[in-house]
Design an enzyme around this catalytic site. Structure first.
Site, PDB file in Angstrom:
ATOM      1  N   SER A  12       5.305  -2.999 -10.757  1.00 46.70           N
ATOM      2  CA  SER A  12       5.657  -3.671  -9.401  1.00 46.70           C
ATOM      3  C   SER A  12       7.208  -4.130  -9.606  1.00 46.70           C
ATOM      4  CB  SER A  12       4.606  -4.651  -9.432  1.00 46.70           C
ATOM      5  OG  SER A  12       4.967  -5.303  -8.180  1.00 46.70           O
ATOM      6  N   HIS A  39       4.629  -0.315  -6.576  1.00 49.24           N
ATOM      7  CA  HIS A  39       4.371  -1.062  -5.397  1.00 49.24           C
ATOM      8  C   HIS A  39       5.533  -0.998  -4.697  1.00 49.24           C
ATOM      9  CE1 HIS A  39       1.433  -4.120  -7.561  1.00 49.24           C
ATOM     10  NE2 HIS A  39       0.708  -2.904  -7.541  1.00 49.24           N
ATOM     11  N   ASP A 132      -2.426  -6.848 -10.869  1.00 53.56           N
ATOM     12  CA  ASP A 132      -2.817  -5.297 -10.535  1.00 53.56           C
ATOM     13  C   ASP A 132      -2.577  -4.479 -11.661  1.00 53.56           C
ATOM     14  OD1 ASP A 132      -3.539  -2.855  -9.320  1.00 53.56           O
ATOM     15  OD2 ASP A 132      -1.842  -2.629  -8.508  1.00 53.56           O
TER      16      ASP A 132
END
Length: 192
Positions: A12, A39, A132
């Site tokens: 991310s 992401h 995540d």
């Protein structure tokens, strides 16, 4: 150690720079597919693939519905779709609700990849500002797979790697400049 059949990777915040450190260092003869969830916003279209493709020795493309995960290729999750792995090693795209407020979610990839490849999966979790990927890494470990987590002290955002480590989902904790070497060694050493 069982032969590695696939590498699934997630990142991310700070992830694109991390991928630029890792992916160009992978050899052109890597015998497994590399599948990536990073992401990104829904407007990113093919920008992530294009950015990665520029410096890699392996072919890079967005994953397509029902296409197989091809050895020696880098497959990137398309924006705004969860990337899932079917039991036969093909891709499925899902527009189901966001996980950890993101889509694509790393957990969705890792959990389905763990079901598909079990102990023959190598999962890699890099820098990120949310949790995540931690649950997905735990699923990979539970399925007998292998997990590399970026050293949190080396990450742009340390929340994601710390969450995976806290769940006991790290076989190796490595600085960014060692991860490509680890991936290559584990995949080459596990050839049949």
């Amino acid at each position: 150690m069982k032969r590695i059949r696939a590498v699934a990777m997630g990142c991310s915040a700070g992830g694109i720079a991390a991928l630029h450190d890792i992916l160009p260092a992978l050899p052109a003869n890597l015998p497994v597919p590399v599948i990536i969830v990073c992401h990104s916003g829904p407007a990113a279209t093919d920008l992530l693939s294009a950015a990665i493709r520029r410096d890699c020795r392996l072919p890079v493309a967005e994953a397509q519905e029902r296409s197989p995960a091809l050895p020696g290729h880098i497959h990137v999750a398309p924006p705004d779709y969860h990337l899932l792995i079917e039991p036969d090693g093909t891709f499925a795209l899902s527009a189901e609700e966001r996980i950890h407020n993101v889509r694509p979610a790393i957990d969705a990839l890792l959990e389905t990849a763990a079901e598909a490849w079990g102990e023959e999966l190598l999962a890699v979790l890099l820098t990120g500002a949310n949790e995540d990927g931690a649950q997905g890494m735990a699923a990979v470990k539970a399925a007998g797979g292998h997990c590399i987590v970026q050293d949190p002290s080396d990450a742009v955002a340390d929340v994601m790697p710390r969450a995976a480590i806290a769940r006991g989902a790290a076989d190796w904790i490595a600085p960014l400049d060692r991860i490509a070497f680890l991936i290559t060694s584990l995949c080459q050493d596990s050839r049949p």
